[in-house]
Design an enzyme around this catalytic site. Structure first.
Site, short mmCIF file in Angstrom:
data_model
loop_
_atom_site.label_atom_id
_atom_site.label_comp_id
_atom_site.label_asym_id
_atom_site.label_seq_id
_atom_site.Cartn_x
_atom_site.Cartn_y
_atom_site.Cartn_z
N CYS A 136 0.69 -1.33 -0.17
CA CYS A 136 -0.02 -0.13 0.17
C CYS A 136 0.76 1.08 0.08
CB CYS A 136 -0.89 0.05 1.14
SG CYS A 136 -1.72 1.31 1.29
N CYS A 139 -0.49 4.11 2.15
CA CYS A 139 -0.18 3.81 3.63
C CYS A 139 1.09 3.86 3.99
CB CYS A 139 -0.65 2.48 3.95
SG CYS A 139 -2.23 1.89 3.34
N ASP A 140 2.26 3.54 3.33
CA ASP A 140 3.48 3.53 3.74
C ASP A 140 4.63 4.46 3.03
OD1 ASP A 140 2.91 1.56 5.32
OD2 ASP A 140 3.14 -0.30 4.11
#
Ligand code: NAP
Length: 308
Positions: A136, A139-140
């Site tokens: 992701c 997300c990261d």
């Protein structure tokens, strides 16, 4: 919610398909429960920029899905945040067993359980997940500001991830197993003018690192030449697998996607499927929403016909 509550329909999954089904089913007068065991919005909520949802020029996936959630709640759906682990779908009354120990009971079930990112299948992948292997980018990605990263894949997700990461990372490689993208033409054009470094005809063969990823080994599948890329993270975007665990009673295609008719009916009476989990030609937020609306409508009509 008492244990004797019988819902008209249980919707499993609160991504765009499930939330749209919830909005339509509630507005059609049904008593609706929506079960979600992960993040509301599913994979769609991780999209950095959604540019092809008509009527919305650009939005981040999370905000778009959050608005759908609010609409669904306002329409009257009951939300249960727990994971559905077992499905008893054969009879007139359907049961969905939850990880927390409870169960939900209804006359109809709409499965909008989506799909999960496919893994590379390499040694150390699970160990390095969150330590330089990510599924992701939104997300990261922020963790790799100014660093060197790679994206594996050549579809829309991989390209969107690469464009997103380009804004954060110092260097972005795009590793694709062919020399032509699967992604939309608009992304192919954008790639050419970007600073992303394509690594064509290549696959990741090895992940190197103990506590965190330090480098990857990449093989050119045409020449079989191996090379090393020193990257801080590899973002895996090589497609998805449908979340059909526990749903073996449903007819599925060769890739495991649930087969439905155009009204979203599965082979099991009173059970419908909608969104990415379904066998279909185009997986988009807009088609997931359309599936959800149709599934709810089919459900409403079938309940009117049987008056139950
Ligand atoms: P996808 O379209 O299936 O693309 C997967 C990519 O990974 C392909 O390029 C594929 O290569 C490659 N691949 C598959 N298995 C591999 C392996 N084992 N090793 C190396 N490479 C591998 O998956 P996606 O990009 O996740 O998209 C999923 C669906 O969501 C698609 O229908 C997509 O259009 C949709 N989506 C749409 C948008 C949007 O419209 N904005 C955004 C994201 C996703 P090949 O090309 O050689 O098969």
């Amino acid at each position: 919610m008492s244990s004797t509550d019988i819902f008209d329909v249980i919707i499993v999954g609160a991504g765009p398909a499930g939330l749209t089904a919830g909005i339509y089913a509630c507005r059609g007068g049904l008593k609706v429960a929506v079960v979600e065991g992960g993040a509301v919005g599913g994979l769609a909520s991780t999209a950095a920029n959604v540019e092809n949802y008509p009527g919305v020029e650009i939005a981040d996936g999370f905000s778009l899905c959050y608005t759908m959630l609010e609409q669904c709640k306002a329409a009257g759906a009951r939300f249960v945040f727990d994971r559905a682990t077992r499905f008893d779908l054969g009879g007139e009354i359907k049961r969905v067993v939850l990880a927390g120990g409870g169960e939900l009971v209804a006359r109809r079930v709409i499965l909008a359980v989506g799909a999960s990112p496919r893994k590379l299948g390499l040694e150390g992948e699970d160990r390095l997940a969150g330590k330089g292997v990510s599924y992701c980018a939104t997300c990261d990605g922020a963790l790799f500001k100014g660093k060197t990263v790679a994206v594996a894949g050549g579809g829309n997700t991989a390209l969107e991830d690469a464009f997103y990461l380009e804004k954060l990372a110092a260097k972005v490689y795009l590793i694709h197993r062919r020399d032509a993208l699967r992604a939309d033409a608009v992304y192919e054009k954008r790639l050419k003018t970007s600073g992303i470094i394509p690594v064509w005809d290549s696959v990741v063969r090895k992940l190197v690192g103990d506590d965190k990823l330090t480098q990857i080994e990449v093989e050119n599948v045409k020449t079989n030449i191996l090379s090393t890329l020193f990257v801080d993270c590899v973002f895996v975007a090589i497609g998805q697998t449908p979340n059909t665990s526990g749903l073996e009673m449903l007819a599925r295609d060769g890739f495991g996607y649930v087969i439905t008719d155009e009204e979203m009916r599965t082979n099991v009476d009173g059970v419908y499927a909608a969104g990415d989990v379904r066998h279909k030609s185009l997986r988009q937020i807009v088609t997931a929403c359309a599936d959800g609306a149709i599934a709810a409508n089919t459900c409403i009509k079938s309940m009117m016909r049987t008056k139950k």
